[in-house]
Write a protein that holds these residues in place. Structure first.
Motif, PDB file in Angstrom:
ATOM      1  N   ALA A 160       0.792  -1.248   0.005  1.00  0.00           N
ATOM      2  CA  ALA A 160      -0.005   0.133  -0.052  1.00  0.00           C
ATOM      3  C   ALA A 160       0.847   1.187   0.231  1.00  0.00           C
ATOM      4  CB  ALA A 160      -1.074   0.031   1.270  1.00  0.00           C
ATOM      5  N   GLN A 161       0.498   2.183  -0.938  1.00  0.00           N
ATOM      6  CA  GLN A 161       1.173   3.411  -0.903  1.00  0.00           C
ATOM      7  C   GLN A 161       1.509   4.286   0.300  1.00  0.00           C
ATOM      8  OE1 GLN A 161      -0.368   5.876  -4.103  1.00  0.00           O
ATOM      9  NE2 GLN A 161       1.559   6.975  -4.503  1.00  0.00           N
ATOM     10  N   ASP A 205       1.196   2.849   3.477  1.00  0.00           N
ATOM     11  CA  ASP A 205       1.552   1.870   4.677  1.00  0.00           C
ATOM     12  C   ASP A 205       2.633   2.572   5.550  1.00  0.00           C
ATOM     13  OD1 ASP A 205       1.598   0.020   6.297  1.00  0.00           O
ATOM     14  OD2 ASP A 205       1.275  -1.686   4.795  1.00  0.00           O
ATOM     15  N   GLN A 253      -3.480   1.926  -3.692  1.00  0.00           N
ATOM     16  CA  GLN A 253      -3.632   2.987  -2.980  1.00  0.00           C
ATOM     17  C   GLN A 253      -4.262   2.652  -1.528  1.00  0.00           C
ATOM     18  OE1 GLN A 253      -3.586   6.356  -3.830  1.00  0.00           O
ATOM     19  NE2 GLN A 253      -2.759   5.771  -5.831  1.00  0.00           N
ATOM     20  N   GLY A 254      -3.986   3.494  -0.444  1.00  0.00           N
ATOM     21  CA  GLY A 254      -4.499   3.075   0.669  1.00  0.00           C
ATOM     22  C   GLY A 254      -3.261   2.811   1.705  1.00  0.00           C
ATOM     23  N   ASP A 255      -3.565   2.269   3.017  1.00  0.00           N
ATOM     24  CA  ASP A 255      -2.629   2.192   3.943  1.00  0.00           C
ATOM     25  C   ASP A 255      -2.575   0.694   4.410  1.00  0.00           C
ATOM     26  OD1 ASP A 255      -4.991   1.745   5.627  1.00  0.00           O
ATOM     27  OD2 ASP A 255      -4.978   3.754   6.390  1.00  0.00           O
ATOM     28  N   HIS A 256      -1.961   0.251   5.640  1.00  0.00           N
ATOM     29  CA  HIS A 256      -1.867  -0.966   5.770  1.00  0.00           C
ATOM     30  C   HIS A 256      -3.278  -1.612   5.937  1.00  0.00           C
ATOM     31  CE1 HIS A 256       0.428  -4.557   7.644  1.00  0.00           C
ATOM     32  NE2 HIS A 256      -0.372  -4.581   8.436  1.00  0.00           N
ATOM     33  N   SER A 299      -6.215  -0.841   4.560  1.00  0.00           N
ATOM     34  CA  SER A 299      -7.177  -0.400   3.646  1.00  0.00           C
ATOM     35  C   SER A 299      -7.506  -1.784   3.145  1.00  0.00           C
ATOM     36  CB  SER A 299      -6.498   0.509   2.661  1.00  0.00           C
ATOM     37  OG  SER A 299      -6.275   1.749   3.423  1.00  0.00           O
ATOM     38  N   ARG A 349      -8.369  -3.807  -0.088  1.00  0.00           N
ATOM     39  CA  ARG A 349      -7.553  -3.616  -1.248  1.00  0.00           C
ATOM     40  C   ARG A 349      -8.554  -3.622  -2.445  1.00  0.00           C
ATOM     41  NH1 ARG A 349      -4.341  -2.025   1.539  1.00  0.00           N
ATOM     42  NH2 ARG A 349      -2.381  -3.136   2.034  1.00  0.00           N
ATOM     43  N   CYS A 371      -7.332  -5.037  -7.848  1.00  0.00           N
ATOM     44  CA  CYS A 371      -6.003  -5.861  -7.339  1.00  0.00           C
ATOM     45  C   CYS A 371      -6.194  -7.200  -6.825  1.00  0.00           C
ATOM     46  CB  CYS A 371      -5.439  -5.127  -5.786  1.00  0.00           C
ATOM     47  SG  CYS A 371      -3.955  -6.085  -5.186  1.00  0.00           S
TER      48      CYS A 371
END
Length: 331
Positions: A45-46, A48, A73-76, A78, A80, A84
């Motif tokens: 994740a971008q 994360d 896109q997102g964090d740890h 998020s 998917r 994806c």
């Protein structure tokens, strides 16, 4: 809570130590990744901030087996995106190197079959002034299934195909097109299907898109849209003649009005069956009638498709190109 995480990790550490004889705290992936060869898909994740994306990039660079890297896109924590998860499924299908899956992937890449949705029914438009994304109560046909299958591409998710037209290369098709809104995008969608006496056929798809910003020729290639050529677009609310032609050498030309044509080499055989749809992608667009000029157009008007296929393939062969291709047989 942090105390819960620590408790779970402590239990996991003890279980691994007792069963496998090593401590997970001493593991260092970078020391062993260059010795691994099983197919691996790396996803990071971008944003994360728990496991930073550069870790996945470094592991991917050092990995020795079949591999792919996807930064999303997102964090740890998020969710998917659907794309994806579909990419992951396609990666697994490819790396199994199974003959049946390879045939199915080939159909999926050509747009003839959607692995994730099958061959669904999907309504498509047939009016002269239409809006993309708006449902219409029209006949179901090949264009319906293609619209549904093309939803795996974000740029084609609102695509609608008008009445389908048939010809053979070489051919010239032209119409009048007027973009009614600033975000409008429309054009032609082409399916090329090579005729074969053996009953086997391969299909390829070309997207010819016109917007206020650009005129683009693209090809459906594997699981992506590959841009073949591009130039300036068409002013909104100004009617212009849109022409597309493919010659006997597989060279495609797309032209708006008196502007210089876009030229792209599609690598098509000399004689090939073509289905053409006026296409809506975004917003409101007005189409004029579509005129097609090819060596078979007049014969088709008088004899029909069945007689025309018999002329090319001989008696008993004309039904080999009717309807969707069957799926590969499985267990």
């Amino acid at each position: 809570p942090a105390w819960t995480v620590r408790a779970v990790l402590s239990l996991a550490r003890a279980a691994v130590r007792s069963r496998a004889g090593f401590d997970i705290e001493n593991l260092e992936a970078g020391m062993h990744v260059s010795q691994a060869f099983s197919p691996a898909l790396f996803i990071a994740a971008q944003d994360d901030d728990f496991i930073l994306p550069h870790h996945a990039k470094e592991l991917h660079a050092a990995y020795q087996g079949e591999k792919e890297l996807h930064i999303v896109q997102g964090d740890h924590n998020s969710l998917r995106p659907e794309s994806c998860r579909r990419d992951a499924a396609l990666f697994l299908c490819r790396t199994f190197h199974c003959e049946r899956l390879d045939r199915l992937l080939e159909k999926h890449a050509s747009g003839l079959y959607d692995i994730f949705a099958g061959p669904p029914q999907f309504p498509y438009a047939s009016n002269h002034l239409l809006e993309s994304g708006h449902p219409h109560n029209d006949a179901i046909g090949d264009g319906a299934a293609i619209c549904r299958q093309m939803q795996i591409f974000s740029a084609l998710r609102q695509m609608r195909l008008l009445r389908e037209l048939h010809c053979r290369t070489p051919f010239l098709a032209h119409t009048q097109i007027r973009l009614q809104q600033d975000h409008s995008e429309a054009g032609f969608f082409l399916r090329f299907r090579q005729a074969s006496l053996s009953g086997q056929s391969t299909s390829r798809f070309i997207v010819l898109a016109v917007s206020g910003e650009a005129l683009i020729v693209s090809r459906i290639c594997d699981d992506s849209l590959e841009t073949l050529a591009a130039s300036v677009g068409q002013p909104v609310k100004e009617a212009r003649k849109l022409s597309v032609s493919v010659d006997m050498h597989g060279q495609l030309r797309m032209q708006l009005g008196d502007e210089p044509p876009l030229v792209a080499n599609c690598g098509m055989p000399v004689r090939e069956e073509v289905t053409l749809w006026p296409m809506l992608l975004k917003g409101l667009t007005q189409f004029g009638s579509v005129t097609i000029e090819d060596g078979e157009a007049t014969i088709r008007e008088h004899l029909g498709d069945v007689m025309l296929n018999q002329r090319h393939l001989g008696p008993g062969q004309s039904n080999r190109f009717n309807g969707p291709e069957p799926l590969p047989s499985g267990d």
